[in-house]
Write a protein that holds these residues in place. Structure first.
Motif, short mmCIF file in Angstrom:
data_model
loop_
_atom_site.label_atom_id
_atom_site.label_comp_id
_atom_site.label_asym_id
_atom_site.label_seq_id
_atom_site.Cartn_x
_atom_site.Cartn_y
_atom_site.Cartn_z
N GLU A 228 1.93 -7.42 22.36
CA GLU A 228 2.92 -6.81 23.24
C GLU A 228 2.31 -5.63 23.99
N LEU A 229 1.52 -4.83 23.27
CA LEU A 229 0.88 -3.67 23.92
C LEU A 229 -0.14 -4.14 24.96
N SER B 150 0.02 -6.91 26.68
CA SER B 150 0.78 -7.36 27.85
C SER B 150 1.17 -6.16 28.71
N HIS B 151 1.58 -5.08 28.03
CA HIS B 151 1.94 -3.86 28.74
C HIS B 151 0.71 -3.29 29.46
N ARG C 39 -1.97 -4.74 30.50
CA ARG C 39 -2.38 -5.54 31.66
C ARG C 39 -1.43 -5.32 32.84
N ASP C 40 -0.13 -5.18 32.55
CA ASP C 40 0.82 -4.88 33.63
C ASP C 40 0.47 -3.55 34.28
N ARG C 41 0.19 -2.56 33.43
CA ARG C 41 -0.11 -1.23 33.94
C ARG C 41 -1.41 -1.25 34.75
N ALA D 254 -4.66 3.38 31.91
CA ALA D 254 -3.61 2.64 31.21
C ALA D 254 -3.67 2.91 29.71
N ARG E 12 -2.36 6.32 28.99
CA ARG E 12 -0.91 6.44 29.10
C ARG E 12 -0.17 5.84 27.91
N LEU E 13 -0.85 4.93 27.18
CA LEU E 13 -0.21 4.39 25.98
C LEU E 13 0.05 5.49 24.96
N GLY E 14 -0.74 6.55 25.03
CA GLY E 14 -0.58 7.64 24.07
C GLY E 14 -1.67 7.56 23.03
N ALA F 95 -0.71 9.06 17.20
CA ALA F 95 0.72 9.25 17.42
C ALA F 95 1.42 7.90 17.48
N LEU F 96 0.75 6.94 18.13
CA LEU F 96 1.35 5.62 18.30
C LEU F 96 1.53 4.92 16.95
N GLU G 172 4.34 6.36 15.04
CA GLU G 172 5.66 5.88 15.48
C GLU G 172 5.96 4.49 14.93
N TYR H 274 7.13 -2.89 30.15
CA TYR H 274 6.56 -2.22 31.32
C TYR H 274 7.64 -2.01 32.39
N SER I 27 5.03 8.77 26.41
CA SER I 27 3.86 7.90 26.35
C SER I 27 4.33 6.46 26.38
N GLY J 2 3.31 3.82 25.01
CA GLY J 2 3.35 3.10 23.75
C GLY J 2 4.59 3.36 22.94
N TRP K 121 9.62 -14.15 23.30
CA TRP K 121 8.34 -14.21 24.00
C TRP K 121 8.44 -15.24 25.12
#
Lengths: 460, 127
Positions: free
Chosen positions: A33-34, A36-37, A39-41, A59, A62-64, A68-69, A72, B28, B45, B47, B66
């Motif tokens: 999922e990350l 995919s995000h 690649r979009d970014r 990119a 920006r995920l952080g 921290a990630l 979460e 996104y 952020s 993420g 998905w």
């Protein structure tokens, strides 16, 4: 554009994936999922005129931060947090070798020296009580009061709970100790044995308050303690099996040279080992989770179908013969154990399950297990209640009837929720909350058995 | 202006639910929408959105699936459930109360007219 300019985008992303995969808390599906995000970014940034590797850097940034990630993710997926010791204990994943040199001795190996010291303490407590009291029945009755304080001390050392929680738990131990020893039980009283069993359950749950750092209202803290209990039981059984085998071997070897070590094994090894193993198993749960996390889900997956088959066979047999009504008076106790196993299989499966997965064959199988357990138990209950007049309400019978009703109510609602979950009308969180919310009821049952039953049934 | 961390965290759930109420979406696109709606002032952020979405899914507020994007890449889509719509309505009520209190407690400024619409705007997460 990639020639002579370092790796291409796919390689960059592949190495990023490897880096992310080192975090236990992130599953491949999360990373998908990350990615995919990401690649979009990257596409968005590349449209704005950046080169691929520039876009990739921004990119990722920006995920952080990955710490921290993953924190979460761990906070949300506590069932994974459980697997990830690193989060609380180690100062950081890197440089652990250098750090090990500065860790004080008692903190090495997840506190093994402390666990062993407390284990020896628990063994000695049992042995000293045995030598002082000289009545095996009284010592056995006090097993929980003698051993579990050391487990509570272990949790207190590991988890640093607030003082109020420690005092509350200590109070529970004192109350239980007074009830178990000040009540004038008649010799071989069944209320005494019930009180001993109840004190094990009640004090085990109270020990969980220390483990939860006093946050006993929190659903996740309760679920973590349930997980701990299940894994602890698996480890304790393993230790008991190996310990038993080794003791038998020792006896046999010494017998071959005409030395009788049976008294030594019975009087020292067995009581001290049984008490000490409580702490060693608790340490193992914390230190070696990686080993067990592969075994525990497998155990539930193997035994849920087998147990379901057993109960279905029992239903068929009961319907064909219709003689449960004539069954012995121990039937209800046996069925309490059956229901305890069903609840344990259910809770353990829930605690190890990834909440994000859609319902599958195993969840449907659990519906069948719950339904068959309910049918069997209703048959037994009808049979027993029909004969209440004949047996009367003895302490044993009342206690097991109470437990039976408590478990029946749990399973009935759990089955209802499970059906809803399979049909996707009930969120998985409600299944968890139902089981964790039920813990105080077990505690209340155990407290009643310890404190109220003996006077009500005349200490007999 | 940077919005404080706690306020961003508190607003995240109603904002995400509100965006999903507009129609199903994926991570996104949700973040793009947040940036667009807030003029870039409400940001976290990238993420961090995903653990939040997973939590909402575990609570039964959203459902996920998905699918493949037009470029053929796998992509996880999220959609508001009936329960999530109810949760959103509840959040909206709570934020309206907070907004109403703030309206009354703060002395009238130059843009009094704008602030009188604060409550519903907060609920949509556009402020």
């Amino acid at each position: 554009m990639t020639i002579g300019q370092g790796p291409g985008l796919d390689e960059l992303i592949a190495s990023w994936r490897q880096w992310m995969a080192r975090r236990d808390v992130l599953t491949p599906s999360d990373i998908d999922e990350l990615e995919s995000h990401l690649r979009d970014r990257i596409d968005g940034l590349a449209d704005a005129g950046l080169t691929d590797d520039e876009a990739f850097l921004i990119a990722v940034k920006r995920l952080g931060s990955i710490d921290a990630l993953s924190h979460e993710y761990a906070a949300e997926h506590s069932e994974r947090l459980w697997k990830q010791l690193v989060l609380h204990d180690a100062p950081g994943p890197e440089g652990t070798d250098a750090a090990a040199a500065t860790i004080p001795f008692h903190r090495r190996a997840n506190g093994l020296p402390v666990a062993l010291a407390l284990g020896v303490g628990a063994g000695l407590a049992v042995k000293v009580a045995d030598l002082l009291i000289d009545d095996p029945a009284v010592v056995a009755r006090n097993a929980a009061v003698l051993v579990l304080p050391f487990l509570a001390a272990w949790f207190a050392w590991r988890r640093r709970p607030p003082a109020a929680a420690v005092w509350a738990v200590a109070g529970a131990f004192v109350v239980a100790a007074i009830a178990l020893n000040a009540y004038p039980f008649v010799p071989e009283a069944s209320t005494a044995m019930l009180a001993a069993a109840g004190s094990l359950v009640a004090l085990w749950l109270m020990t969980g308050v220390v483990e939860a750092r006093g946050a006993w209202r929190s659903d996740t803290a309760r679920m973590d303690f349930l997980r701990f209990s299940g894994e602890w039981a698996v480890y304790y059984l393993l230790i008991a099996l190996v310990g038993g085998a080794l003791s038998a071997l020792t006896i046999a070897v010494f017998a071959s040279i005409q030395v009788d070590v049976v008294p030594f094994v019975e009087e020292w090894v067995l009581p001290c080992g049984a008490a000490g193993a409580v702490l060693v198993a608790a340490w193992l749960v914390g230190a070696k989770q990686r080993v067990i996390e592969n075994i525990a889900p497998v155990l539930t997956k193997v035994f849920t179908p087998l147990f379901t088959l057993m109960m279905l066979a029992l239903i068929v047999a009961a319907v064909l013969q219709w003689n449960l009504v004539d069954a012995s008076r121990d039937l209800l106790i046996a069925f309490d154990l059956v229901l305890v196993v069903v609840v344990a299989l259910l809770v353990y499966a829930i605690s190890a399950r990834d909440p994000a997965l859609p319902p599958g064959w195993f969840d449907r199988l659990q519906v069948l297990m719950l339904a068959s357990a309910l049918v069997v138990d209703v048959i037994v209950l009808i049979a027993m209640i029909a004969r209440t007049g004949e047996f009367g309400f003895t302490a044993n019978k009342t206690a097991s009837l109470l437990l039976n009703l408590i478990l029946l109510a749990n399973l009935a609602w759990a089955a209802w929720l499970q059906v809803g979950f399979v049909q996707r009308t009930v969120a998985f969180g409600r299944l968890e909350r139902w089981q964790t919310g039920y813990l105080p009821i077990y505690l209340a049952w155990a407290a009643v058995i310890v404190l109220i039953f003996p006077p009500v049934f005349g200490f007999a | 202006m940077r919005i404080g961390k706690d306020l961003v965290a508190a607003a995240a759930t109603p904002v995400v639910l509100g965006i999903l109420a507009e129609g199903e979406s994926y991570g996104y696109a949700i973040l793009q929408r947040v940036t667009e709606l807030s003029g870039g002032e409400l940001e976290w952020s990238d993420g961090m959105l995903y653990p939040l979405l997973h939590r909402l899914e575990r609570l039964g507020h959203v459902e996920s699936e998905w699918r493949h994007s037009s470029a053929g890449r796998p992509r996880k889509h999220y959609r508001l459930s009936a329960q999530g719509a109810a949760a959103l309505a509840e959040q909206r009520k709570q934020w309206s109360v907070v907004g109403g209190v703030l309206d009354k407690v703060w002395p009238d400024g130059a843009d009094g007219e704008r602030r009188s619409r604060l409550a519903p705007r907060l609920a949509l997460g556009t402020e």
